[in-house]
Motif scaffolding. Structure first.
Motif, PDB file in Angstrom:
ATOM      1  N   GLY A 268     -16.835  20.639   0.525  1.00 21.08           N
ATOM      2  CA  GLY A 268     -17.820  21.240  -0.366  1.00 21.08           C
ATOM      3  C   GLY A 268     -19.063  20.379  -0.512  1.00 21.08           C
ATOM      4  O   GLY A 268     -19.652  20.295  -1.583  1.00 21.08           O
TER       5      GLY A 268
ATOM      6  N   LYS B 209     -16.723  31.280  -0.693  1.00 22.22           N
ATOM      7  CA  LYS B 209     -15.305  31.034  -0.389  1.00 22.22           C
ATOM      8  C   LYS B 209     -14.657  30.105  -1.419  1.00 22.22           C
ATOM      9  O   LYS B 209     -13.556  30.365  -1.894  1.00 22.22           O
ATOM     10  N   ALA B 210     -15.348  29.017  -1.769  1.00 18.01           N
ATOM     11  CA  ALA B 210     -14.759  28.007  -2.646  1.00 18.01           C
ATOM     12  C   ALA B 210     -15.103  28.197  -4.124  1.00 18.01           C
ATOM     13  O   ALA B 210     -14.452  27.612  -4.987  1.00 18.01           O
TER      14      ALA B 210
END
Length: 122
Positions: A11, A39-40
């Protein structure tokens, strides 16, 4: 030109300006960063690394930069300015009032320290 390096697993995004920033630089950066955030849910951080701040090549580029910050700052936990430019200290002082991410200034040679702070809070 804005060089964008994305470490999706951690990230972490590294932005390295190379010359005056353009309107298109921020669109391309968003195209690379947005899928990681999607996504995260967020980024651990962004490192902005440049020996000196190159500025923008147009008013449109400045507006794109401000839009990019507005649209992404709530999805980023930490932002490290890794630069010898006085803009780094200024960005830390001013940014802390307007941006939800933690902001910290490092000298250009302190890249690894900035990376550790982003990833581990050291």
């Amino acid at each position: 030109m804005l060089n964008v390096k994305v470490d999706a697993d951690r990230g972490l995004v590294i932005l390295e300006p190379d010359g005056a920033l353009t309107d298109n630089d921020f669109r391309l950066a968003a195209q690379l960063i947005d899928p990681v955030i999607e996504k995260a849910g967020s980024l651990a951080g962004i490192i902005i690394r440049t020996r000196s701040f190159p500025g923008w090549n147009s008013f449109a580029a400045l507006v794109s930069h401000l839009r990019f910050v507005r649209e992404h700052h709530k999805s980023v936990k930490r932002i490290a300015f890794v630069t010898d430019s006085p803009v780094g200290s200024f960005a830390q002082a001013i940014g802390n009032h307007f941006i939800s991410a933690q902001i910290r200034h490092f000298t250009f040679d302190e890249f690894e320290a900035a990376r550790r702070w982003i990833l581990f809070g050291e």
